[in-house]
Design a protein around this motif. Structure first.
Motif, PDB file in Angstrom:
ATOM      1  N   GLY A 155       0.812  -1.210   0.000  1.00 34.08           N
ATOM      2  CA  GLY A 155       0.000   0.000   0.000  1.00 34.08           C
ATOM      3  C   GLY A 155       0.839   1.251   0.000  1.00 34.08           C
ATOM      4  N   SER A 170      -2.958   3.399   3.823  1.00 33.15           N
ATOM      5  CA  SER A 170      -3.947   2.645   3.046  1.00 33.15           C
ATOM      6  C   SER A 170      -3.261   1.352   2.611  1.00 33.15           C
ATOM      7  CB  SER A 170      -4.418   3.438   1.820  1.00 33.15           C
ATOM      8  OG  SER A 170      -5.338   2.691   1.062  1.00 33.15           O
ATOM      9  N   LEU A 171      -3.678   0.241   3.219  1.00 37.37           N
ATOM     10  CA  LEU A 171      -2.916  -1.007   3.117  1.00 37.37           C
ATOM     11  C   LEU A 171      -3.800  -2.192   2.737  1.00 37.37           C
ATOM     12  CD1 LEU A 171      -1.079  -0.577   6.546  1.00 37.37           C
ATOM     13  CD2 LEU A 171      -0.163   0.052   4.306  1.00 37.37           C
ATOM     14  N   GLN A 186      -8.246  -5.629   4.267  1.00 43.20           N
ATOM     15  CA  GLN A 186      -8.118  -4.243   3.835  1.00 43.20           C
ATOM     16  C   GLN A 186      -8.004  -3.352   5.071  1.00 43.20           C
ATOM     17  OE1 GLN A 186      -7.709  -3.649   0.538  1.00 43.20           O
ATOM     18  NE2 GLN A 186      -7.825  -5.890   0.418  1.00 43.20           N
TER      19      GLN A 186
END
Length: 255
Positions: A155, A170-171, A186
């Motif tokens: 991410g 944001s991974l 998520q």
């Protein structure tokens, strides 16, 4: 027109008008012989056609005609339990939801920012805020060099504050082990290096996952950081059972 003869004369019934006329025998004779005796009846004007109303029909209904102002009521009896029905039964389908599962595990990420094993790079550099990284960190089942690789944390992160340093992540945790191979978690969160992220979804075996990940740095040596991940999540495996039923029996199907 129906004609009924009797001793006293002849009855003429007009079913379409629901009227009846009685003609005596003398009248019949005079009508039949009127041309021979020279005595005739004066000509009568023709009456306009009669369109009887429902009220008229109800008042003047002869026994040979019955007025029914209401249409017949048709009912169907459905009995799914016994199968006795006048109409075909549509197949019904029911879904039995799988039981929600809980996931607790401890994993480790290995961040390398220089050298041949680099797995994180800076794509935008700013003095205070806005520095952006893209990475694909190794995820292992232990902190040591001999630990097994179970996936990758992939991410981006963006520095959103510098007093202290805070990053927005944001991974996607992509599993490659035997148990969750191809499944993902998520992840999203705003934190310092040590902080907590939210699990906002999942795919595969970990579908609809919700939970948290607590990240704690264990060591940072040279260009490599090792962090511990405490994962706690709930998810719903996508293996629900569908039950189809009709009037002949049931059918079970596992999705």
């Amino acid at each position: 027109m129906l004609r009924r003869a009797g001793r006293g004369g002849t009855d003429i019934v007009f079913p379409s008008l629901c009227l009846s006329l009685s003609i005596g025998a003398a009248d019949v004779g005079s009508r039949r012989g009127g041309g021979g005796c020279g005595v005739g009846h004066p000509a009568k004007k023709k009456n306009p056609p009669i369109n009887p109303s429902p009220d008229l029909l109800r008042k003047h209904t002869p026994s040979i005609y019955k007025y029914n102002p209401s249409p017949p009521q048709i009912t169907h009896s459905l009995s799914p339990l016994t199968g006795n029905t006048s109409l075909p039964l549509a197949m019904a389908s029911y879904t039995i939801d799988s039981v929600q599962s809980e996931l607790k595990m401890t994993l480790y990420i290995k961040e390398v920012y220089d050298g041949p094993d680099t797995n994180g790079v800076t794509i935008i550099s700013r003095a205070k805020m806005g520095t952006t990284w893209v990475f694909s960190w190794l995820v292992t089942d232990g902190p040591g060099p001999d630990a097994n690789i179970v996936g990758h944390m992939q991410g981006t992160s963006v520095q959103v504050a510098n007093t202290p340093d805070v990053y927005q992540y944001s991974l996607g945790l992509v599993f490659g082990d035997k148990r969750f191979n191809g499944s993902t978690l998520q992840i999203s969160g705003t934190s310092q290096i040590n902080g907590e992220w939210s699990i906002v979804g999942g795919t595969g075996e970990l579908a609809m996952a919700k939970g948290t990940i607590k990240r704690t740095e264990i060591r940072y040596i040279g260009n490599t950081r090792i962090s511990e991940l405490k994962i706690h999540a709930f998810y719903t495996p996508m293996n629900s059972t569908t039950v189809s039923s009709n009037n002949t029996g049931c059918k079970f199907q596992k999705a």
